[in-house]
Design an enzyme around this catalytic site. Structure first.
Site, PDB file in Angstrom:
ATOM      1  N   LYS A  76       8.741 -53.640 -16.500  1.00 41.27           N
ATOM      2  CA  LYS A  76       8.734 -54.901 -17.239  1.00 41.27           C
ATOM      3  C   LYS A  76       7.831 -55.910 -16.536  1.00 41.27           C
ATOM      4  O   LYS A  76       8.174 -56.421 -15.475  1.00 41.27           O
ATOM      5  CB  LYS A  76      10.140 -55.485 -17.356  1.00 41.27           C
ATOM      6  N   GLY A 125       9.426 -60.455  -6.776  1.00 38.79           N
ATOM      7  CA  GLY A 125       9.530 -61.793  -7.344  1.00 38.79           C
ATOM      8  C   GLY A 125      10.242 -62.723  -6.394  1.00 38.79           C
ATOM      9  O   GLY A 125      10.276 -62.484  -5.181  1.00 38.79           O
ATOM     10  N   GLU A 157      15.412 -65.973  -5.279  1.00 33.33           N
ATOM     11  CA  GLU A 157      16.505 -66.394  -6.147  1.00 33.33           C
ATOM     12  C   GLU A 157      16.810 -65.319  -7.200  1.00 33.33           C
ATOM     13  O   GLU A 157      17.959 -64.920  -7.389  1.00 33.33           O
ATOM     14  CB  GLU A 157      16.065 -67.704  -6.817  1.00 33.33           C
ATOM     15  N   GLY A 217      15.855 -62.218  -7.017  1.00 30.18           N
ATOM     16  CA  GLY A 217      16.233 -61.009  -6.267  1.00 30.18           C
ATOM     17  C   GLY A 217      17.725 -60.958  -5.993  1.00 30.18           C
ATOM     18  O   GLY A 217      18.369 -59.917  -6.127  1.00 30.18           O
ATOM     19  N   GLU A 258      11.214 -57.059  -3.155  1.00 24.37           N
ATOM     20  CA  GLU A 258      10.110 -57.654  -2.393  1.00 24.37           C
ATOM     21  C   GLU A 258      10.065 -59.099  -2.847  1.00 24.37           C
ATOM     22  O   GLU A 258       9.674 -59.383  -3.975  1.00 24.37           O
ATOM     23  CB  GLU A 258       8.834 -56.869  -2.686  1.00 24.37           C
ATOM     24  N   CYS A 272       3.055 -64.006  -2.232  1.00 26.75           N
ATOM     25  CA  CYS A 272       4.357 -64.076  -1.560  1.00 26.75           C
ATOM     26  C   CYS A 272       4.233 -64.125  -0.034  1.00 26.75           C
ATOM     27  O   CYS A 272       5.010 -64.796   0.631  1.00 26.75           O
ATOM     28  CB  CYS A 272       5.216 -62.910  -1.976  1.00 26.75           C
ATOM     29  N   GLU A 301       9.877 -71.937  -0.443  1.00 28.80           N
ATOM     30  CA  GLU A 301       8.633 -71.344  -0.944  1.00 28.80           C
ATOM     31  C   GLU A 301       8.111 -72.191  -2.095  1.00 28.80           C
ATOM     32  O   GLU A 301       8.822 -72.427  -3.064  1.00 28.80           O
ATOM     33  CB  GLU A 301       8.894 -69.911  -1.404  1.00 28.80           C
TER      34      GLU A 301
END
Ligand SMILES: NC(=O)c1ccc[n+]([C@@H]2O[C@H](COP(=O)([O-])OP(=O)(O)OC[C@H]3O[C@@H](n4cnc5c(N)ncnc54)[C@H](O)[C@@H]3O)[C@@H](O)[C@H]2O)c1
Length: 886
Positions: free
Chosen positions: A180, A233, A236, A238, A255, A289, A390
């Site tokens: 997705k 991604g 939060e 995750g 990740e 990231c 972040e």
């Protein structure tokens, strides 16, 4: 406008409810394509297709090399779309075209590299040579198998590369995939799906559905038919995925976010460091990231660095992403732009020193677009939210530090640990810092460099698991251990016997590979045996008593030039430290083989030396059972006592002061290569030692017969050893120089050694080991004293064997029933001991009565007890036997 469809079960299809959405070019805010918008029904259809494909074996059942061939076809089809992929990635995700154009190259390269590695180098099956369980012999191996249906959920910053990262490893390892892409950036993943169809990847193996994360994501992360989720991604999301996956206990790799520290040391090449910080932060508008968004700068170069960094940031050209002159393109969305603006406002409020940037940028000739200027905050306190959270945009925090330790501490003061860098002209110093930072990747004098074969992933809240490389492939497999019983027989299974009354083990493997040279003058064969073992440098290991008896010179003369030295400091009942000292001597002399000249103490020390010399470390590291997988340092044993049989046994008995007891190295690989039975070596043995060491051999033989592991080969050896001892011990006691009888005693000891090597010993040994360790009673003497008591204790569990022992000892059992005959064996042992003057009671060898209870508690835990004919589980019973022996 182009229309993109979902890819489910090998077909390009519209959403079941017909919904579509538009994908927007973030540089112009104009729609560039319509896309079928997957809903729950489409997600379920994709999962069903992936499940069916996986379970059918159409993909998972192929050999890895067959999958490799299909993956290469897939890569070829993607390559044909290279230009389209680059253009769509740039337009859809806002990646500057100079970056987007290398993405197909990197992605396809990764796909080919990881597929080839997975198919040809990955350890799909591994033999486990030493199982670490002595009670379950058999073949042990592990297979690595695919996990099943793997969901890949990928972000909007590098949609194409992330699609490759999720699809290629999953597929080569035999899984099926539902991918997705982010709803902002669905296009390139759907182009890759088209390539899968063109390449003839079987239907259902790859499925790609685009749609909003909320609805579709929940289905993907909770559906019972999904086995694994690989997500890239925010931290939060995750966390939410991990929670959703927990109900059905899916495998999860994550990740996630980062706030990586890029550390600029005072000795850095300043231009390189500024360039590294610029690239490390502003690449792709900072939407990366592992960006080095906290630039930690040494106070010694801080001002200079800030000046240069400011100039560099201000020189970056913000522009439309498809314009090859642009360094900085748009942010991905209005929402992301708002987030960035919010953090810049916050930074100012928090009191960080604003250096440059901090505003939207209008690009000439374009209406709209989410452009933002590269922004620097200096003098940032690491506690500020702009340093802890972040931002995912072109905003960097510069933080000052005074020394390396402080830099490491600041770097580690974060919930994240994904990337990081060090800039320094001193590589050793940089590496020391790299080791100290708690993060998944550290670059030295570089940034943002990935490699197909190097793992990527996060410490702390930056993730779970790794992608890329072998570690990444392992995340797409499960491990299956397969144990194949060595002897598939009810009565040969030591463990099954736990729940049976009949403990006897029926089957056996006889493996005692020592070559024995026996007879007067057998010693001279040693000159041939050393080179036969491919050795040249023999170290003689012995003890002071043996040296005093003149036996070392005998051996030395026979070895001639092959002897590189003599180590004569082995104590009686050696401990691990004695082995270490002897090993050190062997190292110093560069010995390549050991010649042990002595009794059990010397031979067992030599065994420990051979293992430690070969494997390194300390003797204590090697105390273990059946874990050696290859031959050890060659060993020639010349026994000088009448007893242990250690010259052929697979065990070394060593006292561990730490454990307070005798422990073992037991392994087929420690049996000496050669045993030389030359009676000249025992003719000097004093009478008392002759008697006690002979009773050690007698105990080996009788306990081997009584053991639950006894077998016909060992029984034969044991019975003949008993006869030889019975006949010859009185002769050597009467005349120590009786060479024929001495040789027979040596042969008896060797045969008894072979017998117990395979059949094992029992409670008498457990009891003797204990009084030996705690009260320094010589092993043979202790064995002899307790042996008849243990024989009587065992009588109903080994009646047939004990009756044979009685016969071998010459007892007249003709008119007796079997039980009486068995009891007569114990009497005969005692009669022999009396005849040869063996000590009869523990009190005679220095044990105090008060010592007995503690001995009983230790003896009950001795490994030897496991094999005793009668189960040993009550310390009171053992205490009773000690009392009888007292
Ligand atoms: N590995 C095995 O298979 C095995 C089996 C049983 C016992 N052991 C171990 O062996 C050790 C006991 O060995 P051991 O009973 O042979 O005694 P030992 O090696 O301890 O020797 C006892 C004494 O006899 C002296 N000696 C040996 N040979 C001599 C000779 N020919 N002339 C003069 N003096 C001589 C030695 O100098 C020493 O002082 C114990 O530690 C025991 O746990 C090992």
């Amino acid at each position: 406008m182009e229309h993109y469809k979902l890819f489910i079960n090998g077909e390009l299809v519209d959403a079941q409810d017909g919904k579509t959405f538009e994908s927007i070019d973030p540089g112009t805010e104009q729609p560039i394509a319509t896309v079928a918008q997957a809903g729950q029904a489409d997600a379920e259809a994709a999962i069903a297709a992936a499940r069916t494909a996986f379970d059918s074996g159409v993909w998972s059942g192929l050999a890895p090399t067959e999958r490799l061939a299909k993956m290469q076809d897939f890569a070829d089809q993607i390559a044909q779309q290279g230009l389209r992929l680059a253009a769509m990635e740039s337009m859809d995700a806002g990646q500057i075209v100079n970056l987007a154009k290398v993405m197909p190259l990197l992605g396809i390269g990764f796909m080919r590299n990881i597929s080839l590695y997975g198919a040809t180098k990955f350890p799909w099956e591994e033999e486990i040579l030493a199982s670490g369980n002595v009670f379950g012999p058999g073949r042990e191996y592990i297979r690595r198998e695919p996990i099943g249906v793997c969901v890949g959920i990928i972000p909007w910053n590098f949609p194409m590369l992330m699609a490759f990262w999720k699809i290629a490893p999953a597929l080569i390892m035999g899984n099926t995939v539902v991918l997705k892409p982010a709803s902002y950036t669905p296009l390139t993943a759907l182009i890759i799906a088209e390539a899968a169809k063109a390449a003839g990847i079987p239907p259902g193996v790859v499925n790609v559905i685009a749609g909003p994360g909320g609805e579709v994501g929940t289905t993907l992360c909770t559906h019972p038919d999904v086995d694994k989720i690989a997500f890239t991604g925010s931290t939060e999301v995750g966390r939410a995925i991990m929670k959703m996956a927990s109900d059905t206990v899916k495998k999860v790799t994550l990740e996630l976010g980062g706030k990586s520290a890029n550390i600029i040391l005072d000795d850095a090449d300043l231009d390189l460091a500024v360039e590294g910080a610029t690239y490390g932060t502003f690449l792709h508008q900072g939407q990366v990231c592992e960006s080095g968004t906290r630039v930690l700068v040494s106070s010694k170069i801080y001002d200079k660095f800030i000046d240069k960094f400011k100039q560099r940031a201000e020189a970056l050209r913000v522009g439309y992403q498809m314009d090859p002159n642009s360094h900085i393109g748009p942010l991905v969305s209005a929402q992301q732009l708002a987030t960035v603006e919010g953090y810049v406002k916050l930074g100012k409020e928090e009191g960080a020193e604003f250096i440059t940037g901090g505003k939207r940028v209008e690009v000439e000739g374009i209406q709209g677009g989410y452009y933002y200027a590269p922004t620097i905050f200096a003098n940032v306190d690491n506690k500020m939210r702009i340093a802890q959270e972040e931002i995912f945009g072109p905003v960097v925090c510069v933080i000052k530090f005074t020394d390396d330790e402080e830099a490491i501490a600041i770097a580690n003061d974060s919930i994240y640990g994904l990337g990081g860098g060090v800039f320094s002209t001193n590589t050793a110093r940089a590496e020391r810092i790299a080791r100290g930072v708690h993060t998944g990747t550290m670059w030295i004098n570089n940034y943002h460099i990935f490699s197909d074969f190097c793992p990527f992933g996060g410490y702390k809240q930056s993730g779970v698991g790794r992608e890329l490389g072998a570690a990444g492939l392992h995340e797409y497999t499960q491990i299956k251990r397969v144990h194949v019983n060595y002897q598939a027989d009810t009565h040969t299974n030591f463990n099954f016997a736990l729940l049976r009354d009949d403990k006897k083990i029926a089957g056996f493997q006889y493996n005692c590979p020592t070559s024995v040279v026996a007879g007067h003058g057998a010693l001279s064969s040693i000159y041939k045996e050393v080179p036969n073992l491919h050795c040249r440098r023999a170290l003689i290991l012995t003890d002071p008593g043996v040296r005093k008896a003149g036996l070392v010179d005998l051996a030395k003369n026979a070895l001639a030039d092959f002897c590189v030295g003599v180590y004569d400091q082995v104590p009686a009942d050696p401990d691990l430290e004695s082995v270490d000292a002897a090993t050190e001597a062997a190292h110093q002399l560069e010995a390549d083989c050991i010649v042990s000249v002595g009794g059990g103490s010397v031979i067992d020390t030599a065994k420990g030396v051979c293992v430690t010399l070969k494997n390194g470390g300390k003797a204590n590291d090697h105390l273990n059972l059946l874990v050696l997988t290859e031959p050890q340092t060659p060993h020639i044993a010349i026994p000088t006592t009448a007893g242990t049989g250690s010259e052929v046994t697979n065990i070394a008995v060593l006292t561990s002061t730490g454990a307070g007891r005798k422990l073992f190295i037991a392994d087929t690989h420690i049996v000496p290569n050669i045993a030389i039975l030359d009676p000249r070596f025992t003719m000097t043995l004093p009478k008392d030692l002759t008697v006690t060491t002979a009773m050690d051999a007698m105990t080996h033989a009788i306990e081997a017969l009584m053991s639950i592991m006894s077998n016909q080969i060992c029984d034969g050896q044991a019975l003949h050893a008993i006869r030889l001892i019975n006949d010859n011990l009185p002769l050597v006691v009467a005349d120590g120089k009786h060479e024929g009888a001495r040789l027979n005693m040596q042969i008896a000891a060797t045969m008894a050694g072979w017998a117990f090597s395979i059949a094992q010993v029992g409670l008498a040994h457990g009891m003797a080991h204990t009084v030996g360790t705690l009260h320094h009673v010589p092993h043979g003497a202790a064995c002899g004293i307790v042996l008849p008591k243990v024989m009587r204790f065992n009588v109903d569990y080994a009646v047939d064997k004990l009756a044979l022992v009685a016969q071998a000892l010459g007892a007249d059992t003709a008119d007796m029933n079997e039980r009486d005959a068995a009891l007569a064996a114990a009497d005969a042992v005692e009669a022999l001991m009396k005849k040869v003057g063996h000590p009869m009671r523990l009190r005679d060898v220095g044990v105090e009565e008060d010592d007995l209870p503690i001995c009983a508690f230790h003896a009950i835990a001795d490994t030897a007890d496991l094999f005793n004919a009668r189960p040993v589980s009550d310390p009171n019973e053992v205490l009773e036997l000690y009392k009888q022996a007292y």
